[in-house]
Enzyme design. Structure first.
Site, short mmCIF file in Angstrom:
data_model
loop_
_atom_site.label_atom_id
_atom_site.label_comp_id
_atom_site.label_asym_id
_atom_site.label_seq_id
_atom_site.Cartn_x
_atom_site.Cartn_y
_atom_site.Cartn_z
N ALA A 176 -12.78 -87.31 -43.85
CA ALA A 176 -13.14 -86.95 -42.48
C ALA A 176 -11.92 -86.51 -41.68
CB ALA A 176 -13.83 -88.12 -41.80
N GLY A 177 -10.86 -87.30 -41.73
CA GLY A 177 -9.67 -87.00 -40.94
C GLY A 177 -9.00 -85.71 -41.36
N HIS A 234 -21.48 -103.03 -53.93
CA HIS A 234 -21.73 -102.08 -55.01
C HIS A 234 -22.03 -102.81 -56.31
CE1 HIS A 234 -21.29 -98.71 -57.69
NE2 HIS A 234 -21.15 -97.90 -56.67
N SER A 270 -18.00 -96.16 -61.59
CA SER A 270 -18.87 -95.24 -60.87
C SER A 270 -20.35 -95.52 -61.09
CB SER A 270 -18.59 -93.81 -61.31
OG SER A 270 -19.61 -92.97 -60.83
N ARG A 328 -28.19 -99.03 -54.38
CA ARG A 328 -27.15 -100.02 -54.65
C ARG A 328 -27.51 -101.42 -54.19
NH1 ARG A 328 -22.02 -96.23 -52.96
NH2 ARG A 328 -22.09 -94.97 -54.84
N GLU A 387 -16.39 -93.04 -42.53
CA GLU A 387 -16.84 -94.43 -42.67
C GLU A 387 -16.56 -95.24 -41.40
OE1 GLU A 387 -15.17 -96.39 -46.09
OE2 GLU A 387 -16.30 -98.23 -45.76
N ARG A 440 -26.08 -97.26 -47.89
CA ARG A 440 -25.70 -95.89 -48.18
C ARG A 440 -26.06 -95.54 -49.61
NH1 ARG A 440 -21.61 -93.58 -50.68
NH2 ARG A 440 -20.25 -95.40 -50.82
#
Lengths: 645, 288, 251
Positions: free
Chosen positions: A45-46, A267, A285, A338, A432, A442
């Protein structure tokens, strides 16, 4: 109670964003140069926001705590990024991605935001490909897709098991281009310690240089917080060692509301804990669930024998294996979202069927290897298998992997409106760090999508809308009393920590906090547990301020001090998480209250009373914070019980 | 100065190009050396030497080659210094990373080869340039012609007293020439030192050439020289093994497809060429 | 397991550093190398022996590229294809002496103890390690098909984590593997073509300026790269460089 204005544009869902863009205010190029934007954090995002705003011509200052923007923890995302490209022609659409995300989030996300996310998802893929992100491709040369938890279509784009890395490097390269062009100034190894608010608007930040301890002041016409989540409150998590919720917490203390802190994603596929000295947990993953089958022994005595080392997984006959996800959720099987997969694993282990240390289940690739061949499996998951083997010394091609849930992502965060603006004007939150798009849970491959959507395609519009009114305001010198007092606060806090000169190291206290959080505010929460946890956290806070030990001073590179500063905030944040979890008398997504479950052990939502966003307002040191409700109105989606059976 | 300012890759490209050119020369030199082994009293070898010593194209190449050697060395030294400067503080524990054989020591193997080159030049090339004294070879035919010319002059009474003496000495020398100083096919007087040349051919005779064949044989009879020679070629093998494959890497030519061919070439240069050189002194030494 | 640790301690960039020796006992073989250092630091603090050893680390799953220690003469230690954080103590023998040094290179000055400043890598990327695609205004992702093999090779090159092990291992402290990984990635993709000629020349120029050494094809970088980036990338970059120098119209 104050009402929160989420500023959702009027009109049909699918047209809201288009309408917003058409009617928003712009800043002309000459004025853009005169406007400073501070961006804290260089994750997806940044970095993408900095690159995009820099390219637009704003004066951007971007800060990160690592030695390079490329190290932000977005880099560790493995699986992929969702987009409604519908390349495989399997019935996907923007509407379906929107629906899946809302449903995956257990109907606790804001409709308008999620739809916008689904809309721009396609642009993200286009953008990344143009930047040279080497997504996986078919022999035809066209992009390949795979499926992920919570979806019945293949809409996940990926770059081996390193999608986050490739997307971040894409954003980082775009950022680097702007740094060279001079529109973005890059400041590394600087940690944001405070927010400067002048006349009710966010106007700057105070940073500490982690190399020298120097406290510096920075002015910006607006501030963007892209500092990620607060999973490290739990100590053991899949977050990086330096990931922290400190900057967000400082903003909270300056008046930004903190929304849904109790929504923490656990997770399901992480490598289990194996010792006290362990510093972090490693994620395997979610894509592994495409081909791996999760099971525990059907008979308790088999599980006991495995735990005692008398039997191995391969000794258990096929009919004695309990593929509990496939049994309970035949429609989605191993690909349930999840939160559900995590809880199911915890349920089996709590019932005594766990393997390994008792807190692990098997993730088995035998069937996949028989079906696809070892080479194909290696091509898909080779690097993950290798990583697993390095850590555990077991070969997953021969024996099943062992996995257990671990704290991974925080859906909660700073409250933002449709424009991603917080309750402090001029303070924006992205990725986030904000709470907006994932509701209570999510879906896999959605974090990358959200981070980049916010940075590339949302903030460049909404920030302009805000800054269009700022062109009349000149830069404020960093010598004003507001900067003085913000800096003083930071210096005092540092001095206070250094003055404690106690006996316990920061890590010891951090671990204690982690234990409280995992045991009482973890996967299964109860009223009693949470009511116990809050005083425990408060006691830990007292202990911290009276017994923490940080040697060396501020004027040098001092990781102990950095950790202590973060821990001080994390303890307070932990209390808020517990409070929020206590207040939310229902089970939804990542928040599971054991009192609220169906007879089959599924989460039981209470839409009547809890279909709202809980946004907490800081009321002062040791004061009980106040919760504001933003009601969630589902105009376009029919709310129903989540069902993956 | 301009050399230093070049990009690091450009320097490396120069280095590689110069090295590659030197590589081309090596098989020729080796082939030439192998002629020594032919049991013809140095006939072939002498012819080759004669060709190399007199052909104009070869002479042009000789200059280019020399320039290459010099630049290869200069470049190598500049690069080595620059590379050294990029790590002012070294490690306490020496690096144990896997590296390509010989690659870490190119400057040192190169240095040793340079020392050998200097010895080699002093021994052979300088003799050719007339800077140091070596052994010489003259064609009997040419000596006879020169003698006959002088004898003619003598008959015509054009010679002075001193010249007469010289002619007599020359006659005596040719008459009493030992068997070793005459080549197998009796076409050459060989292995003559400067003094002998002057006696046999006369003071103003200039049509003689260095007798590399016998000079080499003589050197190769010295165990120390053979040892130095062999060691140098082991070092050269190491230098070439890396150098050959390295030049393809530097020029970006080591595409997967050709990898085998490149490795083969590297082995050829690292084994066949040094062996070809080394076998000569060994055979000469052990069959003397 | 018991270990004797010889660790480089240096107060700051200007200070003169030295080795300190510490003994550490009772380490589990399942412990990662950095966790072992965590335990050491706890011991150093609790037993009032010294200030904790400062070392860079972040994700601890081998992808961020933050960690990097020169362990017993090898960057990232004795295991192939892993970062320091993924190295486990079971790779050592009980009673071993382990020497830990920071990356050493002119372009990577030491900040403190085992922490070095790798911002030189960022500067190289800023010179051209990007494709200029401003946000928006790009074609559909599937508009240009890319042969799978090219995409895969680009991916392999792109998996560089920028840890600096290549520089640390290279006898010349050269950054060629790092630079070539980025150059290769973009050289293999059609999107990278328009800027290819400028990119390679500018990035190499910057690399030289920053004080990295040149490549002498020793391939220690390839041997130590935790992501197994291949030396063929360097060859490709050399090719790109020659091609650029020979055909570019720019000065």
């Amino acid at each position: 109670m104050a009402t929160l204005n989420s500023k959702i544009p009027e009109g049909p869902l699918a047209e809201k964003w288009t309408k917003y863009k058409a009617s928003q205010k712009l800043v002309n190029p000459a004025n853009k140069r005169k406007l400073d934007v501070i961006i804290v954090g260089t994750g997806l995002a940044g970095a993408s926001a900095a690159a995009s705003l820099g390219a637009l011509g704003f004066n951007v200052k971007v800060f990160c705590i690592q030695d390079s923007p490329r190290r932000a923890h977005s880099i560790a995302a493995q699986g992929g990024i969702n987009a409604a490209k519908k390349y495989p022609n399997d019935g996907d659409s923007i509407g379906r991605l929107f629906y899946d995300t809302i449903k995956g989030g257990d109907y606790r996300a804001r409709e308008a935001n999620v739809h916008r996310l689904a809309e721009v998802s396609n642009n993200i893929i286009d953008q990344c490909v143009a930047q040279g992100v080497p997504f996986a491709r078919e022999y035809s040369g066209y992009l390949a897709n795979r499926s992920f938890g919570g979806a019945q279509v293949s809409r996940t784009f990926y770059a081996k098991g390193q999608t986050g890395q490739q997307l971040l490097l894409g954003a980082y390269s775009a950022l680097s281009q702007q740094v060279k062009a001079g529109t973005v100034k890059l400041y590394t190894r600087k940690e944001m310690e405070n927010l400067v608010v002048i006349d009710g608007k966010a106007r700057g930040i105070i940073t500490r240089d982690v190399r020298t301890g120097e406290i510096e002041r920075w002015f910006g016409h607006c501030v963007v917080l892209a500092t990620g989540g607060y999973g490290n409150v739990y100590y053991l998590s899949t977050n990086a060692m330096n990931s922290n919720g400190s900057a967000a917490w400082q903003c909270y203390k300056k008046g930004a509301f903190f929304a849904n802190p109790c929504y923490v994603q656990i997770h399901p596929t992480c490598i289990p804990v194996h010792g006290d000295y362990q510093s972090k947990l490693t994620l395997m993953s979610e894509s592994l669930r495409n081909d791996g089958r999760i099971w525990v022994p059907k008979k308790k005595e088999d599980a006991e024998a495995i735990r005692a080392g008398k039997k191995t997984a391969n000794d258990i006959a096929e009919e004695d294996r309990d593929y509990y996800l496939e049994r309970r959720y035949p429609a989605f099987g191993n690909l349930v979202p999840r939160d559900i997969a995590s809880r199911a694993a915890k349920e089996r282990c709590d019932a005594g069927y766990g393997v390994g240390t008792g807190k692990a289940v098997f993730l088995d690739f035998k069937e996949a290897i028989n079906r696809l061949g070892k080479d194909k499996v290696a091509e898909r998951y080779g690097n993950l298998f290798q990583m697993y083997q390095k850590i555990t010394d077991d070969n997953p091609y021969e024996t099943p992997m062992m996995i257990y849930p671990a704290v991974h992502y925080t859906m909660g965060g700073i409250w933002v409106d449709y424009e991603l603006q917080t309750t402090i004007p001029g303070l924006f939150a992205a990725g986030e760090a904000n709470f907006s798009d994932h509701g209570a849970n999510r879906l896999g491959a959605s974090a990358l999508m959200q981070g980049l959507a916010d940075g590339y395609f949302v903030l460049p519009y909404t920030i302009q809308n805000y800054l269009s009114a700022e062109i009349y305001n000149d830069r404020i010198p960093t010598t004003t009393p507001e900067f003085d007092s913000a800096e003083k606060e930071v210096k005092e806090r540092i001095q206070k920590i250094l003055d404690v000169k106690g006996k316990k190291t920061v890590d010891t206290l951090q671990k204690e906090l982690g234990h409280i959080m995992w045991d009482y505010v973890g996967m299964g929460r109860t009223k009693e547990g949470l009511e116990q946890a809050i005083p425990m956290i408060q006691a830990l806070k007292k202990e911290f301020w009276s017994n923490v030990r940080v040697d060396e001073g501020n004027e040098c590179m001092n990781p102990e001090l950095e950790k202590a500063l973060r821990l001080a905030d994390h303890i307070e944040l932990a209390e808020l998480i517990a409070r929020d979890a206590l207040q939310r008398e229902e089970s939804c997504g990542g928040h599971f209250r054991e009192e609220h479950q169906t007879e089959e052990g599924e989460a039981k939502r209470d839409d009547q009373n809890f279909m709202f966003v809980g946004a907490w307002q800081y009321k002062g040191e040791n004061e009980t914070p106040e919760m504001h409700k933003e009601d969630l109105n589902y105009e376009f989606i029919k709310v129903q019980q989540r069902n993956y059976k | 100065m301009k050399l230093i300012k070049l990009a690091s890759i450009s320097k490396k490209l120069c280095m590689g190009a110069l090295g590659a050119f030197l590589l081309v020369f090596l098989p020729f030199h080796m082939g030439m050396n192998l002629c020594i082994l032919r049991d013809d009293g140095g006939e072939w070898y002498r012819n080759v030497c004669h060709f190399m010593g007199t052909n104009y194209i070869v002479k042009v190449f000789e200059v280019i080659l020399l320039a290459c050697v010099v630049f290869h060395i200069v470049m190598g030294i500049i690069l080595a210094i620059e590379n050294k400067m990029s790590r002012p503080v070294g490690y306490a524990v020496a690096n144990k990373s896997k590296t390509h054989s010989g690659s870490k020591y190119m400057i040192w193997t190169g240095g040793i080869i340079l020392v050998f080159l200097i010895i080699h030049f002093v021994d052979f090339y300088f003799a050719k340039m007339g800077l140091v004294e070596g052994k010489y070879v003259v064609k009997v035919e040419k000596v006879e012609r020169a003698f006959q010319e002088k004898a003619m002059k003598m008959q015509q009474g054009q010679l002075k007293e001193a010249d007469l003496k010289e002619l007599q000495a020359q006659y005596m020398a040719i008459q009493s020439m030992s068997r070793e100083k005459v080549s197998k096919n009796e076409k050459y007087f060989i292995n003559l030192n400067k003094e002998e040349v002057q006696v046999v051919c006369g003071k103003d005779f200039e049509d003689y050439e260095p007798d590399f064949y016998n000079m080499a044989k003589e050197k190769f009879h010295s165990p120390l020289y053979v040892l130095i020679y062999l060691l140098t070629f082991i070092i050269l093998a190491v230098h070439l093994f890396h150098g050959v494959s390295s030049v393809f890497q530097t020029y970006g030519l080591n595409v997967q497809m050709y990898q085998k061919a490149i490795n083969g070439l590297a082995w050829f240069y690292a084994v066949v060429i040094p062996m070809g050189f080394a076998i000569v002194p060994l055979i000469v030494y052990f069959t003397k | 397991m018991d270990f004797t640790l010889k660790i480089w301690r240096q107060e700051n960039a200007q200070a003169k550093g030295h080795f300190e020796t510490y003994k550490l006992t009772g380490i589990s073989p399942d412990c990662s190398f950095l966790e072992m250092l965590d335990i050491l630091n706890e011991t150093l603090i609790n037993d009032n022996i010294a200030h904790p050893v400062v070392f860079d680390n972040d994700c601890r799953e081998g992808i961020c590229g933050m960690c990097g220690l020169y362990i017993n003469g090898r960057p990232h230690g004795p295991d192939d294809g892993v970062t320091t954080c993924q190295l486990h103590m079971r790779r050592f023998k009980d009673g071993d002496t382990i020497t830990i040094e920071p990356w050493r290179a002119k372009a990577f000055p030491i900040i403190k103890d085992l922490v070095v400043d790798r911002s030189a890598f960022d500067k190289i990327i800023q010179e051209g390690g990007y494709i200029s695609a401003t946000t928006g205004g790009v074609p559909d992702a599937n508009a240009i098909p890319i042969p799978k093999q090219d995409a895969d090779e680009a991916m392999d090159a792109a998996s560089c984590i920028g840890c600096g092990a290549c520089v640390a291992a290279c006898k010349n402290a050269s950054a060629m593997l790092f630079v070539s990984a980025k150059v290769s990635q973009f050289a293999l993709l059609p999107q990278g073509k328009p800027e290819a000629k400028r990119r390679v020349v500018k990035m190499i120029k910057k690399m030289d300026e920053l004080g990295f050494g040149g490549c002498t094809n020793t391939y220690a970088c390839e041997a130590e790269c935790p992501k197994s980036i291949k030396k063929t990338n360097i060859a490709r970059m050399n090719r790109e460089f020659i091609c650029s120098k020979c055909t570019s119209n720019e000065q």
